[in-house]
Motif scaffolding. Structure first.
Motif, PDB file in Angstrom:
ATOM      1  N   GLU A 193       0.840  -1.198   0.000  1.00 40.73           N
ATOM      2  CA  GLU A 193       0.000   0.000   0.000  1.00 40.73           C
ATOM      3  C   GLU A 193       0.877   1.251   0.000  1.00 40.73           C
ATOM      4  O   GLU A 193       1.839   1.372   0.753  1.00 40.73           O
ATOM      5  N   GLY A 194       0.550   2.203  -0.892  1.00 42.00           N
ATOM      6  CA  GLY A 194       1.251   3.476  -0.928  1.00 42.00           C
ATOM      7  C   GLY A 194       2.614   3.456  -1.588  1.00 42.00           C
ATOM      8  O   GLY A 194       3.415   4.377  -1.391  1.00 42.00           O
ATOM      9  N   SER A 195       2.897   2.440  -2.395  1.00 44.65           N
ATOM     10  CA  SER A 195       4.200   2.344  -3.056  1.00 44.65           C
ATOM     11  C   SER A 195       4.375   3.425  -4.122  1.00 44.65           C
ATOM     12  O   SER A 195       3.405   3.861  -4.752  1.00 44.65           O
ATOM     13  N   ASN A 196       5.630   3.830  -4.328  1.00 42.62           N
ATOM     14  CA  ASN A 196       5.980   4.730  -5.426  1.00 42.62           C
ATOM     15  C   ASN A 196       6.330   3.879  -6.639  1.00 42.62           C
ATOM     16  O   ASN A 196       7.227   3.036  -6.569  1.00 42.62           O
ATOM     17  N   VAL A 197       5.627   4.112  -7.745  1.00 47.14           N
ATOM     18  CA  VAL A 197       5.661   3.187  -8.879  1.00 47.14           C
ATOM     19  C   VAL A 197       6.214   3.848 -10.139  1.00 47.14           C
ATOM     20  O   VAL A 197       5.956   5.019 -10.414  1.00 47.14           O
ATOM     21  N   CYS A 198       6.953   3.042 -10.892  1.00 41.54           N
ATOM     22  CA  CYS A 198       7.364   3.416 -12.244  1.00 41.54           C
ATOM     23  C   CYS A 198       6.723   2.416 -13.207  1.00 41.54           C
ATOM     24  O   CYS A 198       6.940   1.210 -13.088  1.00 41.54           O
ATOM     25  N   ILE A 199       5.921   2.904 -14.140  1.00 50.78           N
ATOM     26  CA  ILE A 199       5.269   2.047 -15.130  1.00 50.78           C
ATOM     27  C   ILE A 199       6.136   1.980 -16.384  1.00 50.78           C
ATOM     28  O   ILE A 199       6.570   3.014 -16.893  1.00 50.78           O
ATOM     29  N   ILE A 200       6.382   0.766 -16.877  1.00 50.12           N
ATOM     30  CA  ILE A 200       7.165   0.565 -18.088  1.00 50.12           C
ATOM     31  C   ILE A 200       6.344  -0.265 -19.070  1.00 50.12           C
ATOM     32  O   ILE A 200       5.745  -1.279 -18.686  1.00 50.12           O
ATOM     33  N   ASP A 201       6.313   0.157 -20.340  1.00 50.97           N
ATOM     34  CA  ASP A 201       5.601  -0.612 -21.372  1.00 50.97           C
ATOM     35  C   ASP A 201       6.384  -0.530 -22.677  1.00 50.97           C
ATOM     36  O   ASP A 201       7.188   0.379 -22.874  1.00 50.97           O
ATOM     37  N   MET A 213      -3.676   0.632 -16.008  1.00 56.97           N
ATOM     38  CA  MET A 213      -2.752   0.315 -14.916  1.00 56.97           C
ATOM     39  C   MET A 213      -2.767   1.402 -13.847  1.00 56.97           C
ATOM     40  O   MET A 213      -2.708   1.111 -12.641  1.00 56.97           O
ATOM     41  N   ILE A 214      -2.846   2.647 -14.274  1.00 59.75           N
ATOM     42  CA  ILE A 214      -2.911   3.751 -13.311  1.00 59.75           C
ATOM     43  C   ILE A 214      -4.150   3.621 -12.430  1.00 59.75           C
ATOM     44  O   ILE A 214      -4.092   3.781 -11.207  1.00 59.75           O
ATOM     45  N   SER A 215      -5.286   3.293 -13.056  1.00 58.56           N
ATOM     46  CA  SER A 215      -6.529   3.116 -12.295  1.00 58.56           C
ATOM     47  C   SER A 215      -6.425   1.944 -11.328  1.00 58.56           C
ATOM     48  O   SER A 215      -6.895   2.012 -10.187  1.00 58.56           O
ATOM     49  N   LEU A 216      -5.793   0.862 -11.782  1.00 56.88           N
ATOM     50  CA  LEU A 216      -5.615  -0.304 -10.923  1.00 56.88           C
ATOM     51  C   LEU A 216      -4.706   0.019  -9.744  1.00 56.88           C
ATOM     52  O   LEU A 216      -4.964  -0.388  -8.606  1.00 56.88           O
ATOM     53  N   LEU A 217      -3.655   0.757 -10.000  1.00 58.94           N
ATOM     54  CA  LEU A 217      -2.713   1.111  -8.936  1.00 58.94           C
ATOM     55  C   LEU A 217      -3.342   2.041  -7.906  1.00 58.94           C
ATOM     56  O   LEU A 217      -2.911   2.072  -6.739  1.00 58.94           O
ATOM     57  N   GLN A 218      -4.343   2.796  -8.318  1.00 63.24           N
ATOM     58  CA  GLN A 218      -5.046   3.658  -7.365  1.00 63.24           C
ATOM     59  C   GLN A 218      -5.758   2.835  -6.294  1.00 63.24           C
ATOM     60  O   GLN A 218      -5.960   3.323  -5.171  1.00 63.24           O
ATOM     61  N   GLU A 219      -6.124   1.588  -6.626  1.00 60.57           N
ATOM     62  CA  GLU A 219      -6.758   0.704  -5.647  1.00 60.57           C
ATOM     63  C   GLU A 219      -5.773   0.333  -4.533  1.00 60.57           C
ATOM     64  O   GLU A 219      -6.185  -0.117  -3.461  1.00 60.57           O
ATOM     65  N   PHE A 220      -4.474   0.498  -4.792  1.00 66.16           N
ATOM     66  CA  PHE A 220      -3.432   0.224  -3.799  1.00 66.16           C
ATOM     67  C   PHE A 220      -2.879   1.526  -3.204  1.00 66.16           C
ATOM     68  O   PHE A 220      -1.882   1.498  -2.490  1.00 66.16           O
ATOM     69  N   ASN A 221      -3.523   2.645  -3.543  1.00 61.27           N
ATOM     70  CA  ASN A 221      -3.054   3.969  -3.111  1.00 61.27           C
ATOM     71  C   ASN A 221      -1.607   4.211  -3.537  1.00 61.27           C
ATOM     72  O   ASN A 221      -0.841   4.887  -2.833  1.00 61.27           O
ATOM     73  N   ALA A 222      -1.235   3.640  -4.671  1.00 61.21           N
ATOM     74  CA  ALA A 222       0.132   3.808  -5.182  1.00 61.21           C
ATOM     75  C   ALA A 222       0.277   5.161  -5.867  1.00 61.21           C
ATOM     76  O   ALA A 222      -0.682   5.715  -6.409  1.00 61.21           O
ATOM     77  N   ASP A 223       1.497   5.676  -5.833  1.00 58.65           N
ATOM     78  CA  ASP A 223       1.808   6.958  -6.458  1.00 58.65           C
ATOM     79  C   ASP A 223       2.668   6.691  -7.694  1.00 58.65           C
ATOM     80  O   ASP A 223       3.805   6.219  -7.579  1.00 58.65           O
ATOM     81  N   VAL A 224       2.128   6.972  -8.871  1.00 57.80           N
ATOM     82  CA  VAL A 224       2.868   6.756 -10.115  1.00 57.80           C
ATOM     83  C   VAL A 224       3.845   7.908 -10.308  1.00 57.80           C
ATOM     84  O   VAL A 224       3.458   9.021 -10.646  1.00 57.80           O
ATOM     85  N   LYS A 225       5.125   7.614 -10.104  1.00 66.40           N
ATOM     86  CA  LYS A 225       6.165   8.635 -10.185  1.00 66.40           C
ATOM     87  C   LYS A 225       6.656   8.852 -11.611  1.00 66.40           C
ATOM     88  O   LYS A 225       7.124   9.948 -11.951  1.00 66.40           O
ATOM     89  N   ALA A 226       6.602   7.783 -12.445  1.00 69.65           N
ATOM     90  CA  ALA A 226       7.145   7.893 -13.799  1.00 69.65           C
ATOM     91  C   ALA A 226       6.495   6.856 -14.702  1.00 69.65           C
ATOM     92  O   ALA A 226       6.060   5.793 -14.234  1.00 69.65           O
ATOM     93  N   ILE A 227       6.425   7.182 -15.992  1.00 68.73           N
ATOM     94  CA  ILE A 227       5.916   6.268 -17.013  1.00 68.73           C
ATOM     95  C   ILE A 227       6.908   6.269 -18.169  1.00 68.73           C
ATOM     96  O   ILE A 227       7.252   7.325 -18.696  1.00 68.73           O
ATOM     97  N   GLY A 228       7.380   5.085 -18.546  1.00 67.11           N
ATOM     98  CA  GLY A 228       8.311   4.978 -19.653  1.00 67.11           C
ATOM     99  C   GLY A 228       7.812   3.999 -20.697  1.00 67.11           C
ATOM    100  O   GLY A 228       7.386   2.897 -20.355  1.00 67.11           O
ATOM    101  N   VAL A 229       7.829   4.405 -21.967  1.00 63.28           N
ATOM    102  CA  VAL A 229       7.428   3.516 -23.061  1.00 63.28           C
ATOM    103  C   VAL A 229       8.542   3.502 -24.093  1.00 63.28           C
ATOM    104  O   VAL A 229       9.140   4.535 -24.403  1.00 63.28           O
ATOM    105  N   LEU A 230       8.813   2.315 -24.629  1.00 66.50           N
ATOM    106  CA  LEU A 230       9.852   2.199 -25.643  1.00 66.50           C
ATOM    107  C   LEU A 230       9.452   2.942 -26.903  1.00 66.50           C
ATOM    108  O   LEU A 230      10.225   3.740 -27.432  1.00 66.50           O
ATOM    109  N   ALA A 231       8.232   2.672 -27.404  1.00 60.89           N
ATOM    110  CA  ALA A 231       7.790   3.281 -28.667  1.00 60.89           C
ATOM    111  C   ALA A 231       6.370   3.815 -28.518  1.00 60.89           C
ATOM    112  O   ALA A 231       5.517   3.166 -27.909  1.00 60.89           O
TER     113      ALA A 231
END
Length: 269
Positions: A193-201, A213-231
């Motif tokens: 609960e409350g983890s700081n998250v980096c999303i990679i795709d 994924m952002i909506s799902l992570l909100q169920e864990f009260n996670a804070d999305v700090k960064a999002i990285g996508v290759l393309a």
């Protein structure tokens, strides 16, 4: 231990243990030397790391003082790699039916994936990230590469629950490209609960999966700090539902009729 040997031992340790804080007495015992000698060795290693553009050593003083290696890829090396990757992806034979681009060989090449992970980790190195999150399946190699440099675990969001992972949290979301209702799940035990998250795709078109994924992570009260996508796809017809992200390359043009592909650097540059 001779200085030349100590430099090899210490360098190998830092490269294998990025972002891991270790106190100097550990190195004194490891190399059978003095604290002052270790300190001088660290000065040499730090200057070489900076000169090569691969990172630096971060030191702390006091009773709990020590050192850790912060991997950082220089902008010059990052942009050179992205340019080389773009040229590889502009091969017309990569065009697939439906307007997709074949990238499986890229995601299956350990050396390439490692460099991609190093670039993302460099961009996000100053953020307080607890875990890297990705969606099964093609983003998994990239997520592990990024996590290896950030020294954090990986959590995988799946389409269907697995009995071996216990109870899960699930949500329905709208796919950005197909506009279909889809489901994604995350085991309760996989993320604190409350983890700081980096999303990679690996790929983003409209961003529906990442938004899910952002909506799902909100169920864990996670804070999305960064999002990285290759393309990312440069599709003006699709409304982008994710705005704050870092992409390495942008597929500017994919012409199935004339077999033409135009790849440009993403917003990383």
């Amino acid at each position: 231990m001779k200085r030349s040997n100590r430099l090899v031992v210490l360098t190998e340790y830092f490269l294998e243990n990025p972002r891991k804080h270790i106190q100097l007495p550990y190195f004194v015992e490891l190399c059978d030397t003095t604290k002052s000698s270790v300190s001088e060795d660290l000065d040499i290693i730090d200057s070489v790391f900076k000169l090569q553009g691969i990172g630096h050593l971060e030191r702390t003083t006091g009773a709990s003082g020590g050192v850790k290696f912060i991997p950082e890829y220089s902008s010059e090396k990052s942009l050179a790699f992205i340019d080389e990757l773009s040229k590889r992806l502009e091969d017309p034979s990569r065009i697939l039916p439906g307007g997709y681009l074949y990238m499986t060989d890229i995601l299956g090449d350990p050396a390439t994936v490692r460099e991609i992970g190093r670039i993302f980790a460099s961009r996000f190195s100053k953020l307080d990230i607890d875990v890297v999150v990705t969606a099964a399946t093609k983003g998994i190699p990239l997520a592990y590469a990024v996590a290896s440099f950030l020294q954090v675990p990986v959590v995988i969001v799946r389409r269907d629950p697995q009995v071996t992972e216990g109870s899960s949290v699930s949500i329905n979301y709208v796919s950005g490209s197909s506009r279909k209702i889809q489901t994604m799940v995350l085991p309760k035990r996989s993320l604190k609960e409350g983890s700081n998250v980096c999303i990679i795709d690996d790929f983003m078109k409209a961003g529906g999966t990442i938004n899910g994924m952002i909506s799902l992570l909100q169920e864990f009260n996670a804070d999305v700090k960064a999002i990285g996508v290759l393309a990312e796809a440069d599709d003006e017809e699709e409304e982008r539902v994710v705005n704050h992200y870092t992409s390495l390359i942008k597929i500017k043009k994919l012409d199935m009729v004339n077999k033409e592909i135009l790849i440009e650097p993403g917003n990383f540059a």
